[in-house]
Design a protein around this motif. Sequence first.
Motif, mmCIF file in Angstrom:
data_model
loop_
_atom_site.group_PDB
_atom_site.id
_atom_site.type_symbol
_atom_site.label_atom_id
_atom_site.label_comp_id
_atom_site.label_asym_id
_atom_site.label_seq_id
_atom_site.Cartn_x
_atom_site.Cartn_y
_atom_site.Cartn_z
ATOM 1 N N GLY A 15 0.920 -1.020 -0.461
ATOM 2 C CA GLY A 15 -0.190 0.200 0.483
ATOM 3 C C GLY A 15 0.806 1.172 0.326
ATOM 4 N N GLY A 16 2.478 1.283 0.345
ATOM 5 C CA GLY A 16 2.835 2.576 -0.252
ATOM 6 C C GLY A 16 2.873 2.603 -0.786
ATOM 7 N N LYS A 76 16.993 18.037 -15.509
ATOM 8 C CA LYS A 76 17.939 18.215 -14.711
ATOM 9 C C LYS A 76 17.859 16.331 -14.699
ATOM 10 C CE LYS A 76 15.971 18.858 -10.016
ATOM 11 N NZ LYS A 76 14.590 18.630 -9.112
ATOM 12 N N ASN A 77 17.320 16.137 -16.598
ATOM 13 C CA ASN A 77 17.942 14.732 -17.650
ATOM 14 C C ASN A 77 17.254 13.982 -16.155
ATOM 15 O OD1 ASN A 77 19.529 16.371 -19.558
ATOM 16 N ND2 ASN A 77 21.377 15.926 -18.695
ATOM 17 N N THR A 78 16.326 13.531 -16.271
ATOM 18 C CA THR A 78 15.844 12.324 -15.144
ATOM 19 C C THR A 78 14.649 12.434 -15.444
ATOM 20 O OG1 THR A 78 17.350 13.657 -13.182
ATOM 21 C CG2 THR A 78 15.003 11.610 -12.202
ATOM 22 N N VAL A 79 14.115 10.897 -15.711
ATOM 23 C CA VAL A 79 13.137 10.663 -15.598
ATOM 24 C C VAL A 79 12.789 9.813 -14.177
ATOM 25 C CG1 VAL A 79 11.389 8.028 -17.048
ATOM 26 C CG2 VAL A 79 14.169 9.764 -18.373
ATOM 27 N N TYR A 80 11.275 9.526 -13.932
ATOM 28 C CA TYR A 80 11.159 9.067 -13.103
ATOM 29 C C TYR A 80 9.408 8.622 -12.755
ATOM 30 C CZ TYR A 80 12.890 13.708 -10.786
ATOM 31 O OH TYR A 80 14.105 14.420 -10.533
ATOM 32 N N LEU A 81 10.033 6.968 -11.918
ATOM 33 C CA LEU A 81 8.519 5.746 -11.408
ATOM 34 C C LEU A 81 7.854 6.585 -10.233
ATOM 35 C CD1 LEU A 81 7.384 4.119 -13.942
ATOM 36 C CD2 LEU A 81 8.557 2.211 -12.274
ATOM 37 N N GLN A 82 6.661 7.066 -10.702
ATOM 38 C CA GLN A 82 6.155 7.108 -9.517
ATOM 39 C C GLN A 82 5.221 5.656 -8.839
ATOM 40 O OE1 GLN A 82 6.206 9.156 -6.522
ATOM 41 N NE2 GLN A 82 4.392 8.338 -5.690
ATOM 42 N N MET A 83 5.577 5.050 -8.102
ATOM 43 C CA MET A 83 4.893 4.151 -7.728
ATOM 44 C C MET A 83 3.537 3.896 -6.600
ATOM 45 S SD MET A 83 7.541 1.522 -8.654
ATOM 46 C CE MET A 83 8.754 1.159 -7.253
ATOM 47 N N ASP A 84 2.359 3.907 -6.647
ATOM 48 C CA ASP A 84 1.771 4.157 -5.613
ATOM 49 C C ASP A 84 1.128 2.478 -5.289
ATOM 50 O OD1 ASP A 84 0.906 7.189 -6.783
ATOM 51 O OD2 ASP A 84 2.388 7.287 -5.184
ATOM 52 N N SER A 85 0.165 3.077 -4.306
ATOM 53 C CA SER A 85 -0.573 1.694 -4.013
ATOM 54 C C SER A 85 0.680 0.132 -4.269
ATOM 55 C CB SER A 85 -2.330 1.099 -4.025
ATOM 56 O OG SER A 85 -2.638 2.751 -4.275
ATOM 57 N N LEU A 86 1.491 -0.047 -4.164
ATOM 58 C CA LEU A 86 2.524 -0.978 -3.989
ATOM 59 C C LEU A 86 1.533 -2.305 -3.451
ATOM 60 C CD1 LEU A 86 5.872 1.240 -3.833
ATOM 61 C CD2 LEU A 86 4.911 -0.345 -5.803
ATOM 62 N N VAL A 122 8.712 -5.553 -1.518
ATOM 63 C CA VAL A 122 7.420 -4.367 -1.436
ATOM 64 C C VAL A 122 7.073 -6.130 0.403
ATOM 65 C CG1 VAL A 122 5.086 -4.073 -1.340
ATOM 66 C CG2 VAL A 122 6.486 -3.640 -2.898
ATOM 67 N N SER A 123 6.677 -5.109 1.082
ATOM 68 C CA SER A 123 6.818 -6.429 2.579
ATOM 69 C C SER A 123 5.232 -6.349 2.361
ATOM 70 C CB SER A 123 7.124 -5.963 4.098
ATOM 71 O OG SER A 123 6.493 -5.028 4.118
ATOM 72 N N SER A 124 5.001 -7.636 3.350
ATOM 73 C CA SER A 124 3.517 -8.152 3.284
ATOM 74 C C SER A 124 2.960 -7.788 4.502
ATOM 75 C CB SER A 124 2.455 -9.326 2.824
ATOM 76 O OG SER A 124 3.159 -9.805 3.396
#
Length: 124
Positions: A15-16, A76-86, A122-124
């Motif tokens: 969920g994080g 910033k020459n940066t690519v992001y990956l936002q991951m929600d509800s893991l 990701v821990s359960s």
Amino acid sequence: QVQLVESGGGLVQTGGSLRLSCAASGRAFGGYTMAWFRQAPGKEREFVAAIRWSASSPDYASSLKGRFTISTDNPKNTVYLQMDSLKPEDTAIYYCAANRRGLFRRRDDEYDDWGQGTQVTVSS
């Protein structure tokens, strides 16, 4: 050729959220397509998302759309990956990759440059 360095992985509870970063450097890569892939233990590497440095609609693996968001910070020459509800099944090494021809592709063998990967657990 472009050099890619991922960061931001770590351990998170179900969920994080986490935000991965991919810093790009090297020769001109403004026309490249940038992507995230992931590889879980015992599984093949799979496509997560892709985006161009120029303003364009990103591409997502259908199973991840809605939880993951790919974006760029061009200054910033940066690519992001936002991951929600893991979820525990998101546990994998996440890789940043570049397609020099600026093509949207989902096969890892169509990407030319790769980072070293960052572990997400990701821990359960």
